[in-house]
Scaffold this motif. Structure first.
Motif, PDB file in Angstrom:
ATOM      1  N   GLY A  69      -2.336  -1.913  -7.198  1.00 17.97           N
ATOM      2  CA  GLY A  69      -2.871  -1.960  -5.837  1.00 17.97           C
ATOM      3  C   GLY A  69      -4.299  -1.446  -5.827  1.00 17.97           C
ATOM      4  O   GLY A  69      -4.972  -1.435  -6.862  1.00 17.97           O
ATOM      5  N   ALA A  70      -4.762  -1.015  -4.647  1.00 18.99           N
ATOM      6  CA  ALA A  70      -6.116  -0.460  -4.550  1.00 18.99           C
ATOM      7  C   ALA A  70      -6.205   0.760  -5.456  1.00 18.99           C
ATOM      8  O   ALA A  70      -5.292   1.582  -5.491  1.00 18.99           O
ATOM      9  CB  ALA A  70      -6.425  -0.069  -3.111  1.00 18.99           C
ATOM     10  N   CYS A  71      -7.291   0.884  -6.200  1.00 18.28           N
ATOM     11  CA  CYS A  71      -7.337   1.975  -7.191  1.00 18.28           C
ATOM     12  C   CYS A  71      -8.741   2.494  -7.408  1.00 18.28           C
ATOM     13  O   CYS A  71      -9.234   2.530  -8.525  1.00 18.28           O
ATOM     14  CB  CYS A  71      -6.696   1.535  -8.500  1.00 18.28           C
ATOM     15  SG  CYS A  71      -7.459   0.086  -9.188  1.00 18.28           S
ATOM     16  N   GLY A 123     -11.566   0.337  -3.692  1.00 16.15           N
ATOM     17  CA  GLY A 123     -10.255   0.222  -4.334  1.00 16.15           C
ATOM     18  C   GLY A 123      -9.839  -1.191  -4.669  1.00 16.15           C
ATOM     19  O   GLY A 123      -9.176  -1.431  -5.687  1.00 16.15           O
TER      20      GLY A 123
ATOM     21  N   ASN B  54     -16.268  -5.083  -1.876  1.00 12.56           N
ATOM     22  CA  ASN B  54     -14.895  -4.562  -1.804  1.00 12.56           C
ATOM     23  C   ASN B  54     -14.187  -5.003  -0.521  1.00 12.56           C
ATOM     24  O   ASN B  54     -13.028  -5.422  -0.556  1.00 12.56           O
ATOM     25  CB  ASN B  54     -14.933  -3.038  -1.888  1.00 12.56           C
ATOM     26  CG  ASN B  54     -13.556  -2.420  -1.867  1.00 12.56           C
ATOM     27  OD1 ASN B  54     -12.765  -2.630  -2.782  1.00 12.56           O
ATOM     28  ND2 ASN B  54     -13.249  -1.688  -0.810  1.00 12.56           N
ATOM     29  N   ILE B  62      -4.372  -8.843   0.145  1.00 17.85           N
ATOM     30  CA  ILE B  62      -3.495  -8.521  -0.980  1.00 17.85           C
ATOM     31  C   ILE B  62      -3.643  -7.048  -1.386  1.00 17.85           C
ATOM     32  O   ILE B  62      -2.661  -6.359  -1.644  1.00 17.85           O
ATOM     33  CB  ILE B  62      -3.822  -9.414  -2.216  1.00 17.85           C
ATOM     34  CG1 ILE B  62      -3.800 -10.904  -1.841  1.00 17.85           C
ATOM     35  CG2 ILE B  62      -2.860  -9.126  -3.378  1.00 17.85           C
ATOM     36  CD1 ILE B  62      -2.449 -11.450  -1.453  1.00 17.85           C
ATOM     37  N   ILE B  63      -4.880  -6.571  -1.441  1.00 16.96           N
ATOM     38  CA  ILE B  63      -5.151  -5.195  -1.872  1.00 16.96           C
ATOM     39  C   ILE B  63      -5.947  -4.469  -0.789  1.00 16.96           C
ATOM     40  O   ILE B  63      -6.977  -4.971  -0.330  1.00 16.96           O
ATOM     41  CB  ILE B  63      -5.915  -5.207  -3.220  1.00 16.96           C
ATOM     42  CG1 ILE B  63      -5.029  -5.887  -4.285  1.00 16.96           C
ATOM     43  CG2 ILE B  63      -6.296  -3.791  -3.660  1.00 16.96           C
ATOM     44  CD1 ILE B  63      -5.628  -5.963  -5.645  1.00 16.96           C
ATOM     45  N   PRO B  64      -5.467  -3.283  -0.347  1.00 18.57           N
ATOM     46  CA  PRO B  64      -6.164  -2.563   0.719  1.00 18.57           C
ATOM     47  C   PRO B  64      -7.588  -2.145   0.308  1.00 18.57           C
ATOM     48  O   PRO B  64      -7.911  -2.108  -0.877  1.00 18.57           O
ATOM     49  CB  PRO B  64      -5.306  -1.318   0.948  1.00 18.57           C
ATOM     50  CG  PRO B  64      -4.034  -1.545   0.218  1.00 18.57           C
ATOM     51  CD  PRO B  64      -4.281  -2.578  -0.829  1.00 18.57           C
ATOM     52  N   LEU B  65      -8.402  -1.795   1.300  1.00 18.42           N
ATOM     53  CA  LEU B  65      -9.780  -1.367   1.066  1.00 18.42           C
ATOM     54  C   LEU B  65      -9.856  -0.204   0.088  1.00 18.42           C
ATOM     55  O   LEU B  65     -10.686  -0.183  -0.808  1.00 18.42           O
ATOM     56  CB  LEU B  65     -10.388  -0.883   2.391  1.00 18.42           C
ATOM     57  CG  LEU B  65     -10.761  -1.933   3.429  1.00 18.42           C
ATOM     58  CD1 LEU B  65     -10.803  -1.295   4.800  1.00 18.42           C
ATOM     59  CD2 LEU B  65     -12.106  -2.548   3.067  1.00 18.42           C
ATOM     60  N   CYS B  66      -8.998   0.783   0.304  1.00 15.81           N
ATOM     61  CA  CYS B  66      -9.082   2.023  -0.467  1.00 15.81           C
ATOM     62  C   CYS B  66      -7.676   2.464  -0.826  1.00 15.81           C
ATOM     63  O   CYS B  66      -6.735   2.189  -0.079  1.00 15.81           O
ATOM     64  CB  CYS B  66      -9.769   3.102   0.369  1.00 15.81           C
ATOM     65  SG  CYS B  66      -9.896   4.705  -0.462  1.00 15.81           S
ATOM     66  N   GLN B  67      -7.542   3.129  -1.977  1.00 14.54           N
ATOM     67  CA  GLN B  67      -6.208   3.603  -2.373  1.00 14.54           C
ATOM     68  C   GLN B  67      -5.743   4.759  -1.493  1.00 14.54           C
ATOM     69  O   GLN B  67      -4.550   4.987  -1.350  1.00 14.54           O
ATOM     70  CB  GLN B  67      -6.176   4.003  -3.854  1.00 14.54           C
ATOM     71  CG  GLN B  67      -6.851   5.313  -4.194  1.00 14.54           C
ATOM     72  CD  GLN B  67      -8.352   5.250  -4.047  1.00 14.54           C
ATOM     73  OE1 GLN B  67      -8.938   4.178  -4.085  1.00 14.54           O
ATOM     74  NE2 GLN B  67      -8.982   6.406  -3.862  1.00 14.54           N
ATOM     75  N   TYR B 104       2.253  -2.433   1.864  1.00 15.87           N
ATOM     76  CA  TYR B 104       1.915  -1.957   0.513  1.00 15.87           C
ATOM     77  C   TYR B 104       0.812  -0.896   0.552  1.00 15.87           C
ATOM     78  O   TYR B 104      -0.164  -0.956  -0.182  1.00 15.87           O
ATOM     79  CB  TYR B 104       1.520  -3.131  -0.399  1.00 15.87           C
ATOM     80  CG  TYR B 104       2.698  -3.988  -0.793  1.00 15.87           C
ATOM     81  CD1 TYR B 104       3.351  -3.783  -2.010  1.00 15.87           C
ATOM     82  CD2 TYR B 104       3.195  -4.962   0.069  1.00 15.87           C
ATOM     83  CE1 TYR B 104       4.456  -4.545  -2.364  1.00 15.87           C
ATOM     84  CE2 TYR B 104       4.299  -5.735  -0.275  1.00 15.87           C
ATOM     85  CZ  TYR B 104       4.921  -5.524  -1.497  1.00 15.87           C
ATOM     86  OH  TYR B 104       6.008  -6.267  -1.848  1.00 15.87           O
TER      87      TYR B 104
END
Lengths: 174, 279
Positions: A69-71, A123, B54, B62-67, B104
């Motif tokens: 995922g975001a990392c 991320g 980003n 699919i993937i968020p901006l920040c963890q 997620y």
């Protein structure tokens, strides 16, 4: 722009200068607060600390079919005192975000290591540089577990070099 | 009297939290692009490029901006003329739990200060509720990351410290924080009330529109001066040195005791995730 592949040698550490943009390809290891607290007491970690690159990160959960995922990086200062014994055992490069304390910087110079920053909050962008992820240690820690990551052209900047220079403008130690 | 159901609140909160974790507000993206164009330092400029790239990737869903998908903060205004049969806090937390699972998002909340056991669904949110006129429920939501929250503070100044004392405190706090709160930042400042009121004011200030200016001329001048002086500190994106350290300064104030000048400084990172839902 410098392209590097871990493990990182003493010569590589010496050659890096503040502000250098580095693209890392190969194996790096994730660890943040709780993993550091355990790792410093670990006699036989399941990866070789010598020349290792540690990335301070706790990702979001991966969707099906996604590697991760975001990392983006987490704030490094929380790992300052715990990073010292790891550098003494051979860790050469740490990637995180933000300024760190004086004791960390002194230990970094003494142990011939380098501190890198990746773009905090990026991320999703950084996730696109990670090609494979494998759980190594401390599964019970969830997002804080130690993972082995295979990265390709993972972008970061030298923030503190071994020669005592700092990239940061605002700093507790400035 | 309008009825608003538990499910309606839960679903609105869920949808909104997923949205803000993947989609940075368009007008804020425009501001980031302007900031990137104005930045003269190359490393800082390259970081601003990454931040803009980003959010484009995150927008695909699919993937968020920040963890760090944050702890949720909710400011709730309940109109007197609605009928809500249940616990509004429970409805909001049900929305949080659903959002962090289905979206997620990272579960970043622990139960206890010392055993650090994760609650596993990112609840509870920090919820502030107030009764108002009307037939609506209005909920301001923020997903607040810890990097910037940890660099925030409350200080009880002396009344004689005055406006200069406030300016110095804010600038010192931001310079010392350096890259840790993920600049370019937004600075919310609460002045007055007491200890806890000033902290609440600073959080509410962060949720104001960046175009909004204080109606009080002295406060408006202070917002503008601090914006210029914070950028003149040269902290830059992620602390690497540069022209763009902050994207906005917002100050909220409230009456206070004759002996007090409470000042709270709440910092928001560039992943500026907040929105408002009206039911």
């Amino acid at each position: 722009m410098k392209k590097l592949t871990p493990p990182i040698s003493n010569e590589t550490v010496q050659s890096l200068r503040v502000g250098d943009k580095v693209l890392l390809s190969g194996t790096i290891y994730t660890a943040r607060d709780q993993a550091h607290m355990r790792l410093v007491n670990e006699e036989n970690p399941s990866f070789d600390l010598n020349g290792a690159v540690i990335y301070y990160v706790g990702p979001t959960p991966a969707r099906d079919g996604e590697v991760i995922g975001a990392c983006g990086p987490t704030s490094s200062y929380r790992m300052d005192s715990l990073a010292v014994p790891l550098m003494e055992r051979g860790v050469k490069m740490m990637i995180g975000k933000g300024n760190r304390g004086k004791d960390f910087r002194e230990s970094m110079q003494k142990n011939n290591a380098v501190y890198m920053i990746a773009t905090g909050g990026a991320g999703a962008l950084l996730a696109s540089k990670i090609k494979k992820r494998e759980l190594l240690m401390y599964e019970d820690l969830g997002p804080e577990a130690i993972y082995k990551l295979d990265v390709e052209n993972f972008p970061c900047f030298v923030a503190y070099d071994v020669h005592g220079n700092s990239l940061f403008k605002g700093d507790d130690n400035a | 009297m309008r009825e608003i159901t538990f499910e309606a609140v839960k679903n609105a909160v869920k949808t909104n939290l997923i949205k803000i974790n993947y989609n940075l507000d368009d007008s804020f993206v425009k501001r980031l692009e302007d900031a990137r164009d104005r930045e003269s330092q190359s490393v800082s400029k390259s970081i601003l490029d990454d931040i803009i790239e980003n959010q484009k990737i995150a927008r695909r869903g699919i993937i968020p901006l920040c963890q760090d998908t944050g702890i949720v903060v909710a400011f709730v205004e309940m109109g007197r003329n609605i009928f809500f049969d249940g616990d509004i806090g429970a409805a909001i937390n049900a929305g949080v739990s659903a959002a962090y699972e289905e979206g997620y998002l990272r579960k970043s909340v622990v139960k206890h200060p010392f055993n650090r056991e994760n609650t596993k669904d990112n609840t509870p949110a920090v919820i502030h509720t107030k009764l108002t006129k009307g037939e609506e429920i209005k909920i301001k939501l923020a997903a607040k990351g810890a990097g910037s929250e940890n660099m925030s503070k409350v200080v009880m100044l002396k009344p004689s410290d005055g406006i200069e004392g406030v300016k110095q405190l804010v600038k010192d706090t931001i310079f010392k924080a350096g890259g840790r709160p993920c600049p370019p930042i937004i600075v919310g400042i609460g002045i007055g009330g007491n200890l806890e009121k000033s902290a609440l004011l600073s959080k509410e200030a962060l949720l104001r529109d960046l175009d909004d200016q204080s109606s009080d001329p002295t406060i408006r001048d202070l917002e503008n001066t601090l914006y210029d002086e914070i950028n003149a500190l040269g902290v830059g994106a992620m602390g690497v040195g540069g022209d763009i350290t902050c994207m906005g300064v917002k100050i909220n104030y409230y009456p206070m005791h004759i002996a007090s000048l409470p000042v709270a400084i709440n910092i928001q990172c560039h992943a500026n995730r907040h929105d408002e839902v009206i039911l």
